[in-house]
Design a protein around this motif. Structure first.
Motif, PDB file in Angstrom:
ATOM      1  N   UNK A 149      34.341 -43.779 -23.123  1.00  0.00           N
ATOM      2  CA  UNK A 149      34.213 -43.114 -21.824  1.00  0.00           C
ATOM      3  C   UNK A 149      33.008 -42.168 -21.808  1.00  0.00           C
ATOM      4  N   UNK A 150      32.730 -41.570 -22.963  1.00  0.00           N
ATOM      5  CA  UNK A 150      31.613 -40.614 -23.028  1.00  0.00           C
ATOM      6  C   UNK A 150      30.250 -41.292 -23.146  1.00  0.00           C
ATOM      7  N   UNK A 151      30.266 -42.606 -23.294  1.00  0.00           N
ATOM      8  CA  UNK A 151      28.987 -43.318 -23.386  1.00  0.00           C
ATOM      9  C   UNK A 151      28.778 -44.310 -22.246  1.00  0.00           C
ATOM     10  N   UNK A 152      29.884 -44.915 -21.803  1.00  0.00           N
ATOM     11  CA  UNK A 152      29.773 -45.974 -20.795  1.00  0.00           C
ATOM     12  C   UNK A 152      29.049 -45.451 -19.550  1.00  0.00           C
ATOM     13  N   UNK A 153      27.937 -46.007 -19.250  1.00  0.00           N
ATOM     14  CA  UNK A 153      27.167 -45.601 -18.066  1.00  0.00           C
ATOM     15  C   UNK A 153      26.348 -44.337 -18.272  1.00  0.00           C
ATOM     16  N   UNK A 154      26.591 -43.658 -19.377  1.00  0.00           N
ATOM     17  CA  UNK A 154      25.900 -42.383 -19.606  1.00  0.00           C
ATOM     18  C   UNK A 154      24.444 -42.620 -20.009  1.00  0.00           C
ATOM     19  N   UNK A 155      24.249 -43.499 -20.988  1.00  0.00           N
ATOM     20  CA  UNK A 155      22.873 -43.780 -21.415  1.00  0.00           C
ATOM     21  C   UNK A 155      22.114 -44.530 -20.320  1.00  0.00           C
ATOM     22  N   UNK A 156      22.843 -45.387 -19.631  1.00  0.00           N
ATOM     23  CA  UNK A 156      22.212 -46.110 -18.504  1.00  0.00           C
ATOM     24  C   UNK A 156      21.736 -45.104 -17.464  1.00  0.00           C
ATOM     25  N   UNK A 157      22.583 -44.137 -17.140  1.00  0.00           N
ATOM     26  CA  UNK A 157      22.224 -43.137 -16.125  1.00  0.00           C
ATOM     27  C   UNK A 157      21.015 -42.314 -16.582  1.00  0.00           C
ATOM     28  N   UNK A 158      20.992 -41.969 -17.877  1.00  0.00           N
ATOM     29  CA  UNK A 158      19.837 -41.219 -18.415  1.00  0.00           C
ATOM     30  C   UNK A 158      18.560 -42.041 -18.283  1.00  0.00           C
ATOM     31  N   UNK A 159      18.708 -43.355 -18.446  1.00  0.00           N
ATOM     32  CA  UNK A 159      17.553 -44.246 -18.413  1.00  0.00           C
ATOM     33  C   UNK A 159      17.026 -44.518 -17.006  1.00  0.00           C
ATOM     34  N   UNK A 160      17.666 -43.928 -15.988  1.00  0.00           N
ATOM     35  CA  UNK A 160      17.212 -44.161 -14.610  1.00  0.00           C
ATOM     36  C   UNK A 160      16.028 -43.274 -14.227  1.00  0.00           C
ATOM     37  N   UNK A 161      15.719 -42.294 -15.050  1.00  0.00           N
ATOM     38  CA  UNK A 161      14.516 -41.492 -14.813  1.00  0.00           C
ATOM     39  C   UNK A 161      13.613 -41.633 -16.036  1.00  0.00           C
ATOM     40  N   UNK A 162      12.328 -41.639 -15.877  1.00  0.00           N
ATOM     41  CA  UNK A 162      11.617 -41.493 -14.605  1.00  0.00           C
ATOM     42  C   UNK A 162      11.492 -42.797 -13.806  1.00  0.00           C
ATOM     43  N   UNK A 163      11.965 -43.922 -14.343  1.00  0.00           N
ATOM     44  CA  UNK A 163      11.836 -45.179 -13.595  1.00  0.00           C
ATOM     45  C   UNK A 163      13.228 -45.727 -13.282  1.00  0.00           C
ATOM     46  N   UNK A 164      13.421 -46.141 -12.074  1.00  0.00           N
ATOM     47  CA  UNK A 164      14.728 -46.651 -11.670  1.00  0.00           C
ATOM     48  C   UNK A 164      14.977 -48.071 -12.191  1.00  0.00           C
ATOM     49  N   UNK A 165      16.219 -48.292 -12.607  1.00  0.00           N
ATOM     50  CA  UNK A 165      16.640 -49.608 -13.093  1.00  0.00           C
ATOM     51  C   UNK A 165      17.953 -49.977 -12.410  1.00  0.00           C
ATOM     52  N   UNK A 166      17.864 -50.322 -11.125  1.00  0.00           N
ATOM     53  CA  UNK A 166      19.091 -50.526 -10.329  1.00  0.00           C
ATOM     54  C   UNK A 166      19.994 -51.631 -10.851  1.00  0.00           C
ATOM     55  N   UNK A 167      19.395 -52.690 -11.455  1.00  0.00           N
ATOM     56  CA  UNK A 167      20.247 -53.787 -11.937  1.00  0.00           C
ATOM     57  C   UNK A 167      21.158 -53.324 -13.070  1.00  0.00           C
ATOM     58  N   UNK A 168      20.702 -52.313 -13.803  1.00  0.00           N
ATOM     59  CA  UNK A 168      21.546 -51.773 -14.879  1.00  0.00           C
ATOM     60  C   UNK A 168      22.693 -50.959 -14.299  1.00  0.00           C
ATOM     61  N   UNK A 169      22.405 -50.204 -13.254  1.00  0.00           N
ATOM     62  CA  UNK A 169      23.476 -49.432 -12.610  1.00  0.00           C
ATOM     63  C   UNK A 169      24.488 -50.384 -11.976  1.00  0.00           C
ATOM     64  N   UNK A 170      23.967 -51.455 -11.381  1.00  0.00           N
ATOM     65  CA  UNK A 170      24.855 -52.481 -10.802  1.00  0.00           C
ATOM     66  C   UNK A 170      25.783 -53.026 -11.891  1.00  0.00           C
ATOM     67  N   UNK A 171      25.210 -53.227 -13.058  1.00  0.00           N
ATOM     68  CA  UNK A 171      25.975 -53.737 -14.190  1.00  0.00           C
ATOM     69  C   UNK A 171      27.092 -52.763 -14.562  1.00  0.00           C
TER      70      UNK A 171
END
Lengths: 252, 426
Positions: free
Chosen positions: B122-144
């Protein structure tokens, strides 16, 4: 063995005739040397015989044991028994020397319908031959010619020659870039391969290589033609008087 | 800021075709990811980050069909002593998988942990992905993150005796798979993950990787040789002090592949190597997008990407090294090279460096070239036929990337497979 008749060659890209009717015959068991000034067509001859792109044969023929080689691909010429020791051996990063040697040996065997050499037989043979040429295990492992010194590159050429056991060996300015000790080592390697079934064509600027690889016949190439043929003494004449004297004599 | 209308419409259409899985302990993460997607919108051709790769088929509500490809050869990594975890069209297949228990590592399905209220993932799921959204957006990862229907959470606590092999099988020509994996490597622990298989007609995969101090993770994946599949994959890695993360990807064929790797070096003396070798033919399109952030002292990063392209194939490389203020003694290396076997193929490269520290060594190089004619002639003059000589030169070109694989057996298997694939063309 090798018979060249009236060979005329021009550069493909420009209208420049390099060889202008060259005749030459190399018999099995003999060492023929070709000497000549810069720009006389020595390297062109070696490249045309080995099948490099960029040259156009406009007339004449070259046969190896009766087979027309000018129509063959470079790899077919190699399988037919021709070997060119390059003046500037090519570096191939990423391809291991050993892999290269084994691929070449087995490709030729395959082309001749012979059985491929097993990994262990190959290894045994290459190690023994490398040892006499003072090529260490490290040189065999490294990528082909990458980071090799001038002498190492030439020794590597002779190792390939020893492994491939060609019928006709062409040595293109093999002495260039070599010090005396390296030249001796290379010459010993070549001499060890001399036998009655193998012909040699040694292309060189200088007589010094011929002190170590004793030729049977010496040709002088100038202006795209063989202008004079003689015994080993001809090489000494070049050494003492340069090409100018011989060329003046031919022109006269 | 409102999204452009076309983007808004496309995003809504895609979201309407998906169903947010029941959340359990991952519910909040999924909902946060969904709102990220809604805010960012899915990528479109006009986005700078998608300039070289058309995202349409990756974002469309409808999946483009892809015929199931019969390779006629044993799957990659068969014959390895490994723990096999099989997904068919993005669904875990317990029967085809091995028993998931192995000393030094724990493996659980996302679907199972969803039922729990508390779980470390729970403390990792989506957390690293969210960090990776800046400075460049990666919407397909958030969709995932929002919609992933399956995947595994792997906790490496020791040094397992064999690698974990994630096998992605493709069975349905219209399958649309979204898999999400989380890998947590404890301090001093180390493991190897192997991945292979086409997965689905369309595959969206996200892998979040957290390597604690002194931990090590190696990921080696093979994508190919099926041609019609489409894939968008993301790897988000965060590295602690003196940790090591190495990733290598082999891609052969594939009409569209976008592999993004986002690595953050947060602890001193950490090492990250991201490498890829690909061989593409015809309407092949392959995109490597890499973003490495140095945010600690004395870290090393390497990006080594090699692409062999022919018959009009396209290769893309977008690689960036960002060195943050204070990330002194950074050693950053990046190389991207293509071997173009004809005039129709193209390689589009955007190497970038952005450096805010003053005591760093960073280099990048990018080249495109034809096969070395001198080398080819040299090989042929020794009796090696042209086709074989070309293969030898091609393998040699790819070698620098393959050399990044640390395990000699795995590297050997990759090379063997490459040799076979190249030789097929003769």
């Amino acid at each position: 063995m090798l018979e060249i008749k009236n060979l005329q060659v021009k550069l493909e890209d420009e209208d420049k005739q390099i060889l202008k009717g060259l005749d030459l015959k190399v018999e099995a068991g003999k060492v023929h040397a070709i000497m000549g000034p810069n720009g006389s067509g020595k390297s062109t001859l070696s490249y045309v015989l080995s099948g490099r792109d960029g040259y156009e044969v406009t007339e004449g023929s070259a046969t190896l044991e009766g087979e027309d080689i000018l129509e063959l691909e470079p790899e077919e010429r190699a399988a037919a028994g021709m070997f060119l020791a390059f003046q500037y051996p090519v570096e191939i990063p990423g391809v291991g020397n050993m892999t290269f040697l084994r691929t070449a040996v087995n490709a030729q065997r395959k082309a001749r319908g012979e059985e491929e050499l097993s990994a262990s037989d190959f290894l045994k043979e290459v190690r023994a031959k490398a040892k006499t040429l003072k090529i260490d295990a490290d040189m065999l492992k490294r990528p082909v010619n990458v980071g090799f010194s001038g002498g190492e590159k030439k020794r590597n050429e002779i190792l390939q020659m020893a492994m491939l056991e060609p019928k006709l060996c062409i040595l293109d300015e093999t002495d260039s870039g070599l010090d005396v000790d390296a030249m001796k080592l290379v010459a010993e390697g070549v001499n060890a391969l001399r036998d009655e079934n193998r012909g040699f064509l040694v292309i060189t600027h200088y007589q010094r290589l011929l002190d170590h690889i004793k030729p049977d016949v010496v040709h002088i190439l100038a202006g795209g033609r063989i202008v004079k043929t003689g015994g080993p003494e001809l090489a000494l004449e070049v050494e003492n008087n340069g090409y100018a004297g011989i060329l003046a004599e031919v022109d006269a | 800021m409102a999204l452009p209308e076309a983007k808004q419409t496309a995003t809504e259409a895609r979201l309407a075709a998906l169903e947010l899985p029941e959340g359990g302990c991952l519910k909040a993460a999924r909902q946060a990811a969904l709102s990220r997607v809604q805010t960012m919108g899915l990528p479109s051709r006009r986005d700078e980050y998608w300039k070289y790769t058309r995202p349409d088929t990756l974002t469309a509500a409808e999946v483009s069909k892809a015929a199931v490809f019969e390779t006629g050869e044993a799957p990659m990594f068969d014959g390895f002593d490994r723990l096999k975890v099989v997904f068919v069209d993005g669904v875990f297949d317990a029967d085809a998988s091995d028993d998931l228990s192995l000393e030094g590592i724990s493996i659980e399905r996302i679907a199972d942990i969803c039922e729990k209220d508390i779980h470390w993932a729970k403390d990792l799921y989506g957390v690293l992905e969210a960090r990776g959204q800046t400075p460049v957006q990666r919407p397909l990862a958030a969709l995932n993150t929002a919609f992933a229907t399956d995947g595994v959470v792997i906790h490496v606590t020791g040094t397992p005796s064999k690698p974990v092999n994630l096998v992605y099988r493709h069975a349905d020509e219209a399958s649309d798979a979204i898999l999400h994996h989380v890998i947590k490597v404890d301090s001093g622990a180390s493991a190897t993950i192997l991945e292979n298989g086409p997965a689905a007609a369309r595959f969206n995969k996200c892998m979040e990787i957290d390597v604690a101090d002194g931990g090590a993770l190696h990921v080696v994946r093979a994508q190919g040789r099926d041609h019609e599949r489409r894939a968008a994959t993301h790897m988000f890695a965060r590295l602690g002090t003196e940790s090591v993360f190495k990733s290598f990807t082999l891609t052969v064929n594939g009409v569209l592949t976008r592999n993004e790797a986002v690595v953050e070096l947060t602890g001193d003396d950490a090492v990250a190597h991201i490498a890829g070798a690909c061989v593409g033919d015809g309407d092949f399109h392959h995109d490597d997008t890499v973003f490495i952030t140095h945010d600690a002292v004395n870290c090393e990063s390497r990006q080594v990407f090699k692409k062999v392209l022919r018959n009009g194939a396209t290769g893309v490389f977008q690689g960036k090294i960002l060195v943050k203020e204070g990330a002194q003694k950074t050693d950053g290396y990046q190389i991207s090279q293509s071997l173009l076997l004809d005039d129709d193929s193209q390689f589009l490269a955007k190497p970038e460096l952005e450096i805010y520290a003053d005591d760093v060594a960073c280099s990048h190089g990018s080249t495109s070239g034809a096969i070395d004619e001198e080398g080819l002639f040299y090989l042929r003059s020794r009796g090696v036929p042209k086709a074989e000589a070309t293969d030898l030169m091609t393998l040699a070109f790819l070698a620098e990337a393959v050399d990044e694989i640390e395990d000699a057996d795995v590297a050997g298997a990759i090379i063997e497979r490459l040799e076979g694939w190249l030789a097929r063309r003769h």
